[in-house]
Design a protein around this motif. Structure first.
Motif, PDB file in Angstrom:
ATOM      1  N   THR A 138       0.816  -1.214   0.000  1.00 34.92           N
ATOM      2  CA  THR A 138       0.000   0.000   0.000  1.00 34.92           C
ATOM      3  C   THR A 138       0.846   1.258   0.000  1.00 34.92           C
ATOM      4  O   THR A 138       0.348   2.319  -0.323  1.00 34.92           O
ATOM      5  CB  THR A 138      -0.919   0.050   1.236  1.00 34.92           C
ATOM      6  OG1 THR A 138      -0.113  -0.027   2.409  1.00 34.92           O
ATOM      7  CG2 THR A 138      -1.918  -1.092   1.212  1.00 34.92           C
ATOM      8  N   THR A 139       2.140   1.155   0.340  1.00 37.82           N
ATOM      9  CA  THR A 139       2.971   2.333   0.519  1.00 37.82           C
ATOM     10  C   THR A 139       4.219   2.263  -0.349  1.00 37.82           C
ATOM     11  O   THR A 139       5.177   1.551  -0.016  1.00 37.82           O
ATOM     12  CB  THR A 139       3.379   2.475   2.005  1.00 37.82           C
ATOM     13  OG1 THR A 139       2.210   2.355   2.802  1.00 37.82           O
ATOM     14  CG2 THR A 139       4.038   3.805   2.266  1.00 37.82           C
ATOM     15  N   PRO A 144       2.442   0.112  -5.287  1.00 36.72           N
ATOM     16  CA  PRO A 144       2.480   1.229  -6.222  1.00 36.72           C
ATOM     17  C   PRO A 144       3.920   1.674  -6.485  1.00 36.72           C
ATOM     18  O   PRO A 144       4.861   1.120  -5.937  1.00 36.72           O
ATOM     19  CB  PRO A 144       1.707   2.322  -5.485  1.00 36.72           C
ATOM     20  CG  PRO A 144       1.951   2.053  -4.044  1.00 36.72           C
ATOM     21  CD  PRO A 144       2.036   0.546  -3.945  1.00 36.72           C
ATOM     22  N   VAL A 177       4.678   7.051  -4.581  1.00 36.36           N
ATOM     23  CA  VAL A 177       3.283   7.081  -4.132  1.00 36.36           C
ATOM     24  C   VAL A 177       3.238   6.832  -2.624  1.00 36.36           C
ATOM     25  O   VAL A 177       3.711   5.805  -2.139  1.00 36.36           O
ATOM     26  CB  VAL A 177       2.435   6.026  -4.870  1.00 36.36           C
ATOM     27  CG1 VAL A 177       1.021   5.975  -4.327  1.00 36.36           C
ATOM     28  CG2 VAL A 177       2.433   6.310  -6.363  1.00 36.36           C
ATOM     29  N   ARG A 188       0.542   6.415  -0.630  1.00 32.78           N
ATOM     30  CA  ARG A 188      -0.387   5.342  -0.237  1.00 32.78           C
ATOM     31  C   ARG A 188      -1.376   5.074  -1.375  1.00 32.78           C
ATOM     32  O   ARG A 188      -1.961   5.985  -1.931  1.00 32.78           O
ATOM     33  CB  ARG A 188      -1.145   5.737   1.021  1.00 32.78           C
ATOM     34  CG  ARG A 188      -1.981   4.623   1.595  1.00 32.78           C
ATOM     35  CD  ARG A 188      -2.220   4.853   3.095  1.00 32.78           C
ATOM     36  NE  ARG A 188      -3.123   3.885   3.649  1.00 32.78           N
ATOM     37  CZ  ARG A 188      -2.794   2.672   4.045  1.00 32.78           C
ATOM     38  NH1 ARG A 188      -1.553   2.271   3.943  1.00 32.78           N
ATOM     39  NH2 ARG A 188      -3.684   1.845   4.547  1.00 32.78           N
ATOM     40  N   ASP A 189      -1.550   3.795  -1.706  1.00 31.97           N
ATOM     41  CA  ASP A 189      -2.517   3.378  -2.715  1.00 31.97           C
ATOM     42  C   ASP A 189      -2.981   1.971  -2.367  1.00 31.97           C
ATOM     43  O   ASP A 189      -2.280   0.994  -2.620  1.00 31.97           O
ATOM     44  CB  ASP A 189      -1.887   3.401  -4.108  1.00 31.97           C
ATOM     45  CG  ASP A 189      -2.846   2.968  -5.201  1.00 31.97           C
ATOM     46  OD1 ASP A 189      -4.007   2.612  -4.896  1.00 31.97           O
ATOM     47  OD2 ASP A 189      -2.441   2.980  -6.373  1.00 31.97           O
ATOM     48  N   VAL A 190      -4.131   1.878  -1.753  1.00 34.96           N
ATOM     49  CA  VAL A 190      -4.624   0.576  -1.303  1.00 34.96           C
ATOM     50  C   VAL A 190      -5.103  -0.303  -2.453  1.00 34.96           C
ATOM     51  O   VAL A 190      -5.366  -1.489  -2.252  1.00 34.96           O
ATOM     52  CB  VAL A 190      -5.740   0.720  -0.243  1.00 34.96           C
ATOM     53  CG1 VAL A 190      -5.204   1.375   1.011  1.00 34.96           C
ATOM     54  CG2 VAL A 190      -6.928   1.476  -0.798  1.00 34.96           C
ATOM     55  N   CYS A 191      -5.186   0.222  -3.658  1.00 31.22           N
ATOM     56  CA  CYS A 191      -5.638  -0.560  -4.816  1.00 31.22           C
ATOM     57  C   CYS A 191      -4.493  -0.912  -5.761  1.00 31.22           C
ATOM     58  O   CYS A 191      -4.729  -1.403  -6.861  1.00 31.22           O
ATOM     59  CB  CYS A 191      -6.711   0.210  -5.577  1.00 31.22           C
ATOM     60  SG  CYS A 191      -8.207   0.457  -4.616  1.00 31.22           S
ATOM     61  N   ALA A 192      -3.257  -0.696  -5.363  1.00 30.87           N
ATOM     62  CA  ALA A 192      -2.112  -0.934  -6.242  1.00 30.87           C
ATOM     63  C   ALA A 192      -1.998  -2.376  -6.692  1.00 30.87           C
ATOM     64  O   ALA A 192      -1.523  -2.659  -7.787  1.00 30.87           O
ATOM     65  CB  ALA A 192      -0.821  -0.519  -5.544  1.00 30.87           C
ATOM     66  N   SER A 203      -3.217  -3.471 -10.369  1.00 30.24           N
ATOM     67  CA  SER A 203      -2.383  -3.339 -11.557  1.00 30.24           C
ATOM     68  C   SER A 203      -1.174  -4.256 -11.506  1.00 30.24           C
ATOM     69  O   SER A 203      -0.563  -4.532 -12.522  1.00 30.24           O
ATOM     70  CB  SER A 203      -1.939  -1.892 -11.744  1.00 30.24           C
ATOM     71  OG  SER A 203      -1.241  -1.436 -10.621  1.00 30.24           O
TER      72      SER A 203
END
Length: 149
Positions: free
Chosen positions: A59-60, A90, A94, A96-100, A103
């Protein structure tokens, strides 16, 4: 009958913490998993020709520079140059991106979830891709799902 030569597969490791990389709270773990478990196994499988591309999905992104240094210092430099190259999701810049992880699964043959919270993520990522996924925690592999959805 002649044996078919198996091609190496690509893998995404969902979760980048202690059990996967040995890296927690901006440093190496002080536990018996100080170099991780899942990552080390994947690097060895790559050395043996079973795994090709290895990706980390967390996420980070901002912690990946530290993770790469930790892997180099504690695995590559100690285990005779074992290749610890990883793609990361990610991206490094980035916060924080909990949807990384969505992809990260493009072209991946299997996904590994190393924590309870990663299990549902791995199944979610694997389902539309028809890829296998392994759910493991501690030293146990709980289930291997392949084309079961």
């Amino acid at each position: 009958m002649a044996e078919m030569e198996e091609k190496p597969v690509s893998a995404v490791l969902v979760g980048t913490g202690e059990y996967t990389t040995g890296y927690v709270h901006s440093a190496g773990s002080k536990s018996d998993k100080k170099i991780g478990v899942v990552g080390l196994c994947m690097f060895e499988l790559r050395r043996l020709g079973r795994v090709d591309k290895i990706s980390l999905a967390g996420t980070t992104g901002s912690k990946y520079q530290g993770i790469r240094k930790h892997l180099k210092d504690n695995i590559q430099d100690v285990y005779n140059g074992l290749d610890v190259t990883v793609d990361t999701f990610p991206e490094d810049d980035v916060a924080r991106d909990v949807c990384a992880c969505k992809s990260s699964s493009r072209g991946i043959a299997f996904a590994v979830g190393s924590t309870m919270s990663a299990q549902s993520t791995v199944i979610f990522v694997s389902r539309p891709k028809s890829c296998s996924c392994i759910i493991c925690s501690s030293v146990h592999i709980y289930d291997w799902f392949s084309d079961t959805f």
